[in-house]
Design a protein around this motif. Sequence first.
Motif, short mmCIF file in Angstrom:
data_model
loop_
_atom_site.label_atom_id
_atom_site.label_comp_id
_atom_site.label_asym_id
_atom_site.label_seq_id
_atom_site.Cartn_x
_atom_site.Cartn_y
_atom_site.Cartn_z
N ASP A 85 0.82 -1.21 0.00
CA ASP A 85 0.00 0.00 0.00
C ASP A 85 0.86 1.25 0.00
O ASP A 85 0.49 2.27 -0.59
CB ASP A 85 -0.92 0.02 1.23
CG ASP A 85 -2.10 -0.92 1.09
OD1 ASP A 85 -2.32 -1.46 -0.01
OD2 ASP A 85 -2.80 -1.13 2.10
N ALA A 91 1.86 1.98 -3.43
CA ALA A 91 0.67 2.38 -4.19
C ALA A 91 0.28 3.82 -3.87
O ALA A 91 -0.08 4.60 -4.77
CB ALA A 91 -0.50 1.45 -3.87
N GLY A 123 -3.19 -1.81 -4.37
CA GLY A 123 -2.12 -2.02 -3.40
C GLY A 123 -2.18 -3.41 -2.79
O GLY A 123 -2.85 -4.31 -3.27
N PHE A 124 -1.44 -3.55 -1.66
CA PHE A 124 -1.39 -4.83 -0.95
C PHE A 124 -1.02 -4.54 0.50
O PHE A 124 0.04 -4.00 0.76
CB PHE A 124 -0.34 -5.75 -1.59
CG PHE A 124 -0.52 -7.22 -1.27
CD1 PHE A 124 -0.46 -7.68 0.02
CD2 PHE A 124 -0.73 -8.13 -2.28
CE1 PHE A 124 -0.61 -9.03 0.31
CE2 PHE A 124 -0.88 -9.48 -2.02
CZ PHE A 124 -0.83 -9.93 -0.71
N GLY A 153 -4.86 3.85 3.45
CA GLY A 153 -5.35 3.64 2.09
C GLY A 153 -6.76 4.16 1.87
O GLY A 153 -7.12 4.56 0.76
N LEU A 190 -7.80 3.85 -1.92
CA LEU A 190 -7.02 2.79 -2.57
C LEU A 190 -7.70 1.43 -2.52
O LEU A 190 -8.03 0.92 -1.45
CB LEU A 190 -5.65 2.70 -1.90
CG LEU A 190 -4.68 1.65 -2.43
CD1 LEU A 190 -4.26 1.98 -3.87
CD2 LEU A 190 -3.45 1.55 -1.52
N THR A 193 -7.23 -2.45 -2.57
CA THR A 193 -6.07 -3.18 -2.04
C THR A 193 -6.42 -4.61 -1.70
O THR A 193 -7.60 -5.00 -1.67
CB THR A 193 -5.54 -2.46 -0.77
OG1 THR A 193 -4.31 -3.07 -0.34
CG2 THR A 193 -6.55 -2.55 0.38
#
Length: 353
Positions: A268, A271, A293-294, A300, A307, A309
């Motif tokens: 994240d 991102a 993202g992750f 986020g 975001l 994710t």
Amino acid sequence: MSEKTAKLADVAKAAGVSQGTASNVFNRPDVVREEVREKVLAAAKKIGYGGPNPKGRLLRAGKVNAIGIGANEPLSYFFEDPFARTVMAAISEEAQARGAGIALVSAQSEEALAWNIQSALVDGFILFCLEGADKLVELSQERQLPFVAINPPDGYESVAAITIDNLAGARLAAEHLIELGHRRFAILGLPFNEKGSGRRKPVDVRAASYGDTRDRALGYYAVLAQSGIGEDEVPLIETRGDRKTVNEAMEQLFGAPEPPTALLCMSDLAAMLALEWLQAKGIRVPDEVSVIGFDGVPEGAMSNPPLTTIAQPLVEIGRKAVDMILGAAPPAGTERMPVRLLVRSSTGPAPRR
């Protein structure tokens, strides 16, 4: 007589009471008459005795009710990295609910790490096992105290651990973007090893020292291949998760004749830095490019735009780690936590040509 040399026996002698009575004044005051307590405390003050050594008392009890939190990073990592900060908040909350304290252990150098691990007055350790944390795990094992590793590196399958399925999480991310019609992809990678950044090839992915980087890339590749998108068609740039290397990656990706319409980010943090770069360049998200993202860090949800994710259960990871250290049974085995796709506004249909 100074506080350093004054002992409980000296207090008892000065107050004219037995050493057992003097001990009760400090440890079990409710069983001592008030006038005796006052007499003993006055004697202690006069000779400079500050009370029993809490460290010694805790060691004699065999439990200190505290957890060591270790990482092979400076202490600032726990406060600056969104992943660590979120998990640490959950650890702190759960420890406080159980009446336990925490002690942070960092590794500015191998010597400092050894001293910090060996001298920490704790019942066990929670290790943020960033890659390259072999010494951190080794020293924790030498202390012969319970410890649990969060996302340990390859080669530590035998230690108690809390982890996630990075392959499955990466597949969810790529599947989401494929379903939105995207065909031009790029990957912002995590570190492959202790140093370096820049463009990487599929062969470099499989040789990466860090398992989470390798597995997330392979998860992306597997899904894209099912849609006829070859690994060599997907530019992957290793970053260090900082603004400098992320910006350099973005300049390279969006300076190409056909920039990606979908950006797979392995964290994240990368991102969110990418979103800032795109906004500064006037590139619209998700109209022109989608970003995923992750990790699922709270920040986020507040990015611009919010975001999309792959969310880890960060709070549950922190609570589970505390339970494994303070629970009745010693920690053992691997607890694999689920991940989920969290769709927000940073992803949308592929733009029409």
